[in-house]
Scaffold this active site. Structure first.
Site, short mmCIF file in Angstrom:
data_model
loop_
_atom_site.label_atom_id
_atom_site.label_comp_id
_atom_site.label_asym_id
_atom_site.label_seq_id
_atom_site.Cartn_x
_atom_site.Cartn_y
_atom_site.Cartn_z
N GLN A 189 0.83 -1.21 0.00
CA GLN A 189 0.00 0.00 0.00
C GLN A 189 0.87 1.27 0.00
OE1 GLN A 189 -0.54 -2.68 1.87
NE2 GLN A 189 -2.66 -2.93 2.49
N ASP A 230 -5.96 2.10 12.71
CA ASP A 230 -7.19 1.33 12.45
C ASP A 230 -8.08 1.24 13.68
OD1 ASP A 230 -5.24 0.33 10.23
OD2 ASP A 230 -7.29 -0.14 9.61
N ASN A 240 -2.34 -0.45 13.77
CA ASN A 240 -2.21 0.06 12.40
C ASN A 240 -1.50 -1.02 11.58
OD1 ASN A 240 -2.63 2.27 10.50
ND2 ASN A 240 -0.40 2.41 10.44
O1 MRU Z 1 -5.10 -3.19 5.24
P1 MRU Z 1 -5.36 -1.74 4.94
O2 MRU Z 1 -4.77 -1.28 3.67
O3 MRU Z 1 -6.83 -1.41 5.07
O4 MRU Z 1 -4.61 -0.98 6.13
C1 MRU Z 1 -4.76 0.42 6.21
C2 MRU Z 1 -4.01 1.03 7.31
O5 MRU Z 1 -3.40 0.37 8.13
C3 MRU Z 1 -4.13 2.51 7.44
O6 MRU Z 1 -2.96 3.05 7.99
C4 MRU Z 1 -5.30 2.85 8.38
O7 MRU Z 1 -6.46 2.19 7.99
C5 MRU Z 1 -5.54 4.29 8.45
S1 MRU Z 1 -6.30 4.91 6.97
C6 MRU Z 1 -6.56 6.57 7.16
#
Ligand code: MRU
Length: 345
Positions: A189, A230, A240
């Protein structure tokens, strides 16, 4: 800045549908998924076509409108289904609770709540940006690098992101800083999404592999680490993307401020500590064959070959310098300051 439209409701409440940017295809392709059933939305969340805690909540909220198009009984069931897609990010549970309280759950009534959730998140991102600017202003002249992990950007929210919001505003105000983006294994990501959206916005961005963070800190390039969240437990422990905890430990060793940026919707006072946060475990294929290329032996090829793929980790509150929210800054981070910020007592 003009981020890609990651989440959009198309048409009216009674017959419309949800359009999602398919983030699994970025940066190679800009393709959109038209979700016309709750299962479409569930699948999109599950396989990370829409991802990031606030964006998942917004998409799920629109998902309930699609359910209600089949009749009033379908919406509560849809809430349960959509809530089960991913267990760690907490925003979706709060959003779906709001939608469960809509009586009667007509498409019109649900759509106006879903749109409010979307709009409130856009505003929260902006407020986080303003509240977080002070950390970019405080960057030492000799270490103007801001390190971030995963994607807590526009793609993950209804606005300009959480961790990225201060970056976007600082860029707008011509403040001197640069960003180091961790690529974020296993699904990248950081490289596919964060480096993509920041560089596209004209922000000076340098992509590094996750295992390079210690080195760039040791060189003195980094003056701030800032990530999203999260779920934030009542005592400040923060879940997170996997690898965030590594950065917090490294930041402490190098005496670099480690900051979390998140809206109030990411706090979960019902979760007492980080140990109580459910950590999503994902399919090992994401490690052994993430993008269609075998990168490790599979258990079928080599019996006894094990894989562990937790999607998140927990950073203890004591490693977090500050949490920037849409309502201000929590510093220091512990249960009392969090309860105060959330006006819980
Ligand atoms: O697995 P993902 O891509 O959903 O993980 C996302 C994250 O860990 C982000 O840092 C978190 O959701 C914050 S988004 C503003």
């Amino acid at each position: 800045m003009n981020p890609l439209p990651n989440i959009a409701w198309i048409g009216d409440a009674a017959t419309g549908h949800l359009r999602l940017l398919d983030q699994t295809r970025l940066p190679a392709e800009e393709t959109y998924l038209d979700c016309t059933t709750v299962e479409h939305v569930y699948d999109a969340i599950k396989r990370l076509s829409v991802r990031g805690a606030p964006a998942i909540a917004i998409a799920a909220a629109y998902g309930t409108v699609i359910a209600a198009q089949q009749g009033p009984d379908a919406a509560p069931q849809a809430c349960d289904r959509l809530a089960s897609a991913r267990p760690t990010a907490v925003n979706v549970f709060g959003a779906l609770d709001r939608l469960r309280r809509v009586v009667p759950p007509t498409p019109d009534a649900l759509l106006s709540v879903a749109q409010a959730i979307h709009d409130e998140d856009r505003q929260a991102c902006h407020a986080i940006g303003h509240n977080g600017l002070r950390f970019i202003d405080a960057l030492p002249v000799q270490a103007r690098g801001v390190l971030t992990h995963c994607n807590a950007g526009a793609l993950a929210t209804g606005g300009i992101g959480t961790a990225t919001a201060p970056m976007y505003l600082a860029h707008q105000h011509h403040k001197p800083f640069r960003v180091f983006a961790d690529e974020t294994r296993p699904l990248l990501q950081g490289s596919r999404l964060t480096a993509f959206e920041l560089a596209a916005a004209g922000i000076d961005t340098t992509l590094i592999c996750d295992d390079m963070a210690a080195h760039v800190m040791q060189r003195g390039d980094i003056g701030l680490v800032i990530t999203g969240a999260d779920r934030i437990a009542r005592n400040g422990d923060t879940a997170n993307k996997i690898g965030t905890y590594n950065l917090a430990v490294l930041a402490k060793h190098h005496r670099i401020p480690f900051v979390i940026a998140a809206p109030l919707t990411t706090f979960n006072p019902d979760t007492p500590t980080g140990q109580d946060i459910p950590i999503e475990e994902r399919n090992p294929v994401e490690i052994t064959n993430a993008f269609g290329k075998p990168t490790a032996p599979t258990a079928e090829q080599l019996p006894g070959m094990n894989t562990y793929n937790p999607a998140f980790d927990v950073t203890p509150a004591e490693l977090i310098t500050a949490i920037v929210t849409d309502q201000g800054v929590i510093q220091p981070v512990h249960q009392d300051t969090i309860e105060q910020h959330l006006q819980l007592n």
